[in-house]
Scaffold this motif. Structure first.
Motif, PDB file in Angstrom:
ATOM      1  N   ILE A   1     -57.538-102.461 -11.024  1.00 50.33           N
ATOM      2  CA  ILE A   1     -56.377-102.994 -10.301  1.00 50.33           C
ATOM      3  C   ILE A   1     -56.549-104.490 -10.051  1.00 50.33           C
ATOM      4  CG2 ILE A   1     -55.167-102.915  -8.083  1.00 50.33           C
ATOM      5  CD1 ILE A   1     -55.861 -99.878  -8.043  1.00 50.33           C
ATOM      6  N   GLU A   2     -57.752-104.863  -9.625  1.00 52.08           N
ATOM      7  CA  GLU A   2     -58.002-106.284  -9.358  1.00 52.08           C
ATOM      8  C   GLU A   2     -57.891-107.113 -10.630  1.00 52.08           C
ATOM      9  OE1 GLU A   2     -61.034-107.212  -6.472  1.00 52.08           O
ATOM     10  OE2 GLU A   2     -61.800-108.780  -7.771  1.00 52.08           O
ATOM     11  N   LYS A   3     -58.334-106.549 -11.745  1.00 52.21           N
ATOM     12  CA  LYS A   3     -58.266-107.276 -13.022  1.00 52.21           C
ATOM     13  C   LYS A   3     -56.818-107.547 -13.413  1.00 52.21           C
ATOM     14  CE  LYS A   3     -59.853-107.050 -17.827  1.00 52.21           C
ATOM     15  NZ  LYS A   3     -60.605-106.245 -18.831  1.00 52.21           N
ATOM     16  N   LYS A   4     -55.931-106.603 -13.120  1.00 53.21           N
ATOM     17  CA  LYS A   4     -54.528-106.739 -13.539  1.00 53.21           C
ATOM     18  C   LYS A   4     -53.674-107.463 -12.515  1.00 53.21           C
ATOM     19  CE  LYS A   4     -50.673-104.049 -15.409  1.00 53.21           C
ATOM     20  NZ  LYS A   4     -50.217-102.711 -15.866  1.00 53.21           N
ATOM     21  N   TYR A   5     -53.930-107.217 -11.210  1.00 53.14           N
ATOM     22  CA  TYR A   5     -53.046-107.735 -10.170  1.00 53.14           C
ATOM     23  C   TYR A   5     -53.694-108.771  -9.256  1.00 53.14           C
ATOM     24  CZ  TYR A   5     -50.225-103.732 -11.578  1.00 53.14           C
ATOM     25  OH  TYR A   5     -49.491-102.825 -12.312  1.00 53.14           O
ATOM     26  N   GLY A   6     -54.965-109.053  -9.478  1.00 49.89           N
ATOM     27  CA  GLY A   6     -55.652-110.015  -8.641  1.00 49.89           C
ATOM     28  C   GLY A   6     -56.213-109.389  -7.379  1.00 49.89           C
ATOM     29  N   SER A   7     -56.799-110.215  -6.520  1.00 47.45           N
ATOM     30  CA  SER A   7     -57.422-109.742  -5.291  1.00 47.45           C
ATOM     31  C   SER A   7     -56.368-109.242  -4.308  1.00 47.45           C
ATOM     32  CB  SER A   7     -58.237-110.866  -4.658  1.00 47.45           C
ATOM     33  OG  SER A   7     -58.858-110.425  -3.471  1.00 47.45           O
ATOM     34  N   LEU A   8     -56.591-108.044  -3.765  1.00 38.95           N
ATOM     35  CA  LEU A   8     -55.683-107.451  -2.794  1.00 38.95           C
ATOM     36  C   LEU A   8     -56.429-107.152  -1.501  1.00 38.95           C
ATOM     37  CD1 LEU A   8     -53.844-104.778  -5.018  1.00 38.95           C
ATOM     38  CD2 LEU A   8     -53.116-107.116  -4.541  1.00 38.95           C
ATOM     39  N   SER A   9     -55.703-107.083  -0.394  1.00 40.62           N
ATOM     40  CA  SER A   9     -56.305-106.636   0.859  1.00 40.62           C
ATOM     41  C   SER A   9     -56.726-105.181   0.689  1.00 40.62           C
ATOM     42  CB  SER A   9     -55.308-106.763   2.010  1.00 40.62           C
ATOM     43  OG  SER A   9     -54.182-105.925   1.780  1.00 40.62           O
ATOM     44  N   ASP A  10     -57.696-104.746   1.474  1.00 38.64           N
ATOM     45  CA  ASP A  10     -58.201-103.389   1.323  1.00 38.64           C
ATOM     46  C   ASP A  10     -57.124-102.327   1.532  1.00 38.64           C
ATOM     47  OD1 ASP A  10     -61.739-103.301   2.313  1.00 38.64           O
ATOM     48  OD2 ASP A  10     -60.670-104.363   0.741  1.00 38.64           O
ATOM     49  N   ASP A  11     -56.226-102.558   2.499  1.00 36.68           N
ATOM     50  CA  ASP A  11     -55.193-101.546   2.738  1.00 36.68           C
ATOM     51  C   ASP A  11     -54.254-101.438   1.546  1.00 36.68           C
ATOM     52  OD1 ASP A  11     -52.527-103.173   4.541  1.00 36.68           O
ATOM     53  OD2 ASP A  11     -54.122-104.108   3.375  1.00 36.68           O
ATOM     54  N   ALA A  12     -53.902-102.576   0.919  1.00 38.20           N
ATOM     55  CA  ALA A  12     -53.048-102.553  -0.266  1.00 38.20           C
ATOM     56  C   ALA A  12     -53.773-101.891  -1.435  1.00 38.20           C
ATOM     57  CB  ALA A  12     -52.630-103.975  -0.639  1.00 38.20           C
ATOM     58  N   MET A  13     -55.069-102.201  -1.575  1.00 36.63           N
ATOM     59  CA  MET A  13     -55.861-101.601  -2.648  1.00 36.63           C
ATOM     60  C   MET A  13     -55.940-100.087  -2.490  1.00 36.63           C
ATOM     61  SD  MET A  13     -57.605-102.083  -5.415  1.00 36.63           S
ATOM     62  CE  MET A  13     -58.141-103.795  -5.517  1.00 36.63           C
ATOM     63  N   MET A  14     -56.071 -99.629  -1.254  1.00 39.11           N
ATOM     64  CA  MET A  14     -56.173 -98.193  -1.001  1.00 39.11           C
ATOM     65  C   MET A  14     -54.883 -97.472  -1.391  1.00 39.11           C
ATOM     66  SD  MET A  14     -58.207 -98.583   2.608  1.00 39.11           S
ATOM     67  CE  MET A  14     -58.715 -96.920   3.019  1.00 39.11           C
ATOM     68  N   GLU A  15     -53.723 -98.092  -1.108  1.00 37.33           N
ATOM     69  CA  GLU A  15     -52.450 -97.493  -1.513  1.00 37.33           C
ATOM     70  C   GLU A  15     -52.331 -97.460  -3.037  1.00 37.33           C
ATOM     71  OE1 GLU A  15     -49.516 -96.121   1.461  1.00 37.33           O
ATOM     72  OE2 GLU A  15     -50.093 -95.797  -0.625  1.00 37.33           O
ATOM     73  N   CYS A  16     -52.757 -98.525  -3.693  1.00 40.42           N
ATOM     74  CA  CYS A  16     -52.701 -98.575  -5.155  1.00 40.42           C
ATOM     75  C   CYS A  16     -53.585 -97.485  -5.775  1.00 40.42           C
ATOM     76  CB  CYS A  16     -53.145 -99.946  -5.662  1.00 40.42           C
ATOM     77  SG  CYS A  16     -51.993-101.289  -5.314  1.00 40.42           S
ATOM     78  N   ILE A  17     -54.785 -97.332  -5.239  1.00 38.90           N
ATOM     79  CA  ILE A  17     -55.701 -96.308  -5.759  1.00 38.90           C
ATOM     80  C   ILE A  17     -55.140 -94.914  -5.525  1.00 38.90           C
ATOM     81  CG2 ILE A  17     -57.987 -95.264  -5.448  1.00 38.90           C
ATOM     82  CD1 ILE A  17     -59.037 -98.106  -4.904  1.00 38.90           C
ATOM     83  N   ASN A  18     -54.517 -94.720  -4.383  1.00 31.29           N
ATOM     84  CA  ASN A  18     -53.879 -93.432  -4.104  1.00 31.29           C
ATOM     85  C   ASN A  18     -52.850 -93.091  -5.184  1.00 31.29           C
ATOM     86  OD1 ASN A  18     -52.523 -91.183  -2.631  1.00 31.29           O
ATOM     87  ND2 ASN A  18     -50.961 -92.726  -2.254  1.00 31.29           N
ATOM     88  N   ILE A  19     -52.066 -94.087  -5.603  1.00 27.53           N
ATOM     89  CA  ILE A  19     -51.031 -93.863  -6.618  1.00 27.53           C
ATOM     90  C   ILE A  19     -51.650 -93.567  -7.974  1.00 27.53           C
ATOM     91  CG2 ILE A  19     -49.133 -94.959  -7.885  1.00 27.53           C
ATOM     92  CD1 ILE A  19     -48.582 -96.569  -5.271  1.00 27.53           C
ATOM     93  N   ILE A  20     -52.662 -94.358  -8.366  1.00 28.82           N
ATOM     94  CA  ILE A  20     -53.321 -94.123  -9.652  1.00 28.82           C
ATOM     95  C   ILE A  20     -53.979 -92.745  -9.670  1.00 28.82           C
ATOM     96  CG2 ILE A  20     -55.367 -94.728 -10.988  1.00 28.82           C
ATOM     97  CD1 ILE A  20     -54.696 -97.533 -10.914  1.00 28.82           C
TER      98      ILE A  20
END
Length: 540
Positions: free
Chosen positions: A130-149
């Motif tokens: 996710i970071e490689k494609k969308y750049g650095s995210l806050s942890d809460d945003a990253m957690m939502e993204c991982i939940n979706i994947i």
């Protein structure tokens, strides 16, 4: 992502995959057959993280590779040979010999360890992509993204983020998810699982550690989880400095205008750093002095001047190490020496657990008796969320850890305790022997009584009831332990020899239907006052 947030996300995914949407709950033995979740499934789904097909095989391969001896012992149905096959259509049933064998493997101590490790590895892998494609995210945003994947794959995430307002946050991503039910462009509608997504978002906003931010109220469990995540930080390797850095990075006004120095005692700083990191300073006083921490708590109206208070998770407990020996009947009012955060409470067993910074130069846990010695008082913040995750027994722990849990009451009382321990793979006798060792080690064993006492030792808790008819002299009918509280799960004070005369003044506490008398006896020049089971005391 922060290490503690990886653990939080693992618990969240477990909760929605197999734990009934309850944070901290999971079913390590979950097993779904072909087509159990959706009609197009061609293979089994297993474990707390609901690993499907080849992922199920990966989990078992990890267990086999890391713990070959244990795997071989548990493999009674030829699973090892099956691991060389493709699992895209592996469709054994739950009740078959192979299905039962798989469940036995994944619910073993090593199986549970590997499930946790696999889930956290997947989270890290997702985060990197996710970071490689969308750049650095806050942890809460990253957690939502991982939940979706995790639920719908990378395609689902691409679709959701395409309609998410920037900058990405858990809130903006969840808002986009909420529009998914109306989107008929494809059949990968992760947002259609409305309840699941609402639960995940709630857990992320509640448990994600974001320094200085609080938008979802004040949670007792969040405080306990945070300080527990710091256990092991210490002065020896310098890891404790991260806690002090959190305090020194505070954006508000420092109490008495003072920042912390690395060389100063840091117990109060640990409590304060938790408040700062969670954004809880409106309800939690911050200080680097235990004395001024009490003063700050008084100003907020949340100081409890009562040693006998039954604490709650998330409260602060202050200590005074020079508390007198007669601590069962007096309220300690000395200048405080130390502070910790209450992280577990076992009222029935008479104990609570405190997580403390600067405990022997590290973050460690301490077990305290309710109304025990050294308690100075309590800080009781006005939390808005009083939900506390129950501490549940788990397999795979070392014998000493399990024995301490038994003492704390985590495994319940007999006969329930024996059933639970054996169901989790523990030898009941071994555990009980370790319990007895912990409770009774280093206990004085006088050979005969003496009538005069020089030193006084008093139990850590007072009696709960009074019955005048019980008052009088008794004689022990066997070698009998005197304990700090009612019940065999309380720490022993002394072993009273058989045939010793003891005195009771009518005070007692009932435990599991049995009276434990609050007695007094002098042995080898020491006067002991504590609890012994009435069953082994004969009234004269």
């Amino acid at each position: 992502m922060k290490k503690e947030n990886i653990t939080v996300l693992r618990k969240i995914l477990y909760a929605v995959e197999s734990g009934g949407q309850v944070y901290g709950k999971q079913n390590y033995g979950a097993f779904a057959g072909v087509g159990a979740n959706t009609p197009n499934e061609k293979a089994i789904t297993i474990g707390a993280g609901q690993w499907y097909a080849e992922e199920a095989r990966t989990l078992l391969l990890n267990i086999h590779k890391k713990y070959p001896k244990e795997f071989k012992k548990l493999d009674t149905a030829g699973i090892t040979a099956d691991l060389n096959k493709s699992w895209g259509t592996y469709g054994v049933t739950k009740t078959s010999a192979k299905g039962k064998c798989i469940i036995a493997i994944i619910t073993s101590a090593v199986g549970i360890k590997c499930q946790d490790a696999l889930m956290e590895t997947q989270i890290k892998t997702y985060a990197a992509s996710i970071e490689k494609k969308y750049g650095s995210l806050s942890d809460d945003a990253m957690m939502e993204c991982i939940n979706i994947i995790h639920q719908g794959g990378s395609g689902a995430l691409t679709r959701i983020l395409a309609k998410t307002q920037k900058p990405y946050t858990a809130k903006t991503i969840y808002t986009a998810l909420c529009t998914d039910p109306a989107d008929k462009s494809n059949n990968n509608q992760v947002g259609d699982y409305v309840t699941r997504q609402k639960v995940v978002y709630g857990f992320i906003t509640k448990y994600c550690n974001k320094e200085g931010v609080n938008t979802m109220g004040y949670s007792r469990q969040a405080v306990a989880d945070l300080v527990n995540s710091w256990v092991g930080k210490n002065e020896a390797d310098g890891s404790y400095k991260t806690i002090i850095d959190i305090y020194n990075g505070y954006k508000g006004a420092f109490p008495r205008g003072t920042k912390m120095d690395y060389s100063w005692p840091w117990c109060a700083c640990t409590w304060s750093a938790a408040a700062i990191k969670l954004g809880y300073t409106p309800i939690m006083p911050i200080e680097i002095s235990c004395y001024y921490l009490i003063e700050a708590a008084k100003k907020k109206g949340i100081w409890i001047e009562n040693d006998a208070h039954v604490p709650k998770v998330g409260e602060g407990v202050l200590y005074y190490w020079k508390d007198g020996t007669n601590f069962a009947t007096t309220d300690c009012t000395g200048v405080p020496d130390h502070v910790g955060t209450v992280t577990e409470v076992y009222e029935k067993a008479g104990y609570f657990v405190v997580t403390e910074g600067n405990y022997s130069n590290a973050v460690k846990k301490r077990t305290m008796l309710i109304n025990g010695r050294y308690i100075r008082g309590f800080i009781s913040p006005k939390y808005t969320d009083n939900t506390v995750t129950p501490v549940t027994p788990a397999a795979g722990k070392d014998l000493t850890t399990v024995a301490r849990e038994v003492i704390l009451g985590v495994w319940g009382d007999l006969p329930e305790r024996k059933t639970k321990l054996e169901a989790s793979g523990y030898n009941f006798t071994d555990v009980q022997n370790k319990v007895n060792e912990l409770l009774n080690k280093n206990v004085p064993t006088p050979s005969k009584p003496q009538n005069t006492g020089v030193t006084k030792v008093v139990a850590g808790s007072g009696a709960a009831s009074f019955d005048k008819s019980l008052a009088g002299s008794y004689v022990t009918t066997t070698g009998l332990y005197m304990r700090h509280g009612a019940g065999k799960n309380k720490r022993a004070m002394v072993l009273i020899p058989e045939g010793t005369k003891v005195q009771n003044y009518g005070y007692y506490t009932s435990y599991n239907g049995t009276k434990w008398l609050y007695i007094q006896v002098t042995l080898n020049g020491v006067q002991y006052t504590g609890f012994s089971c009435k069953t082994y005391l004969k009234k004269q």
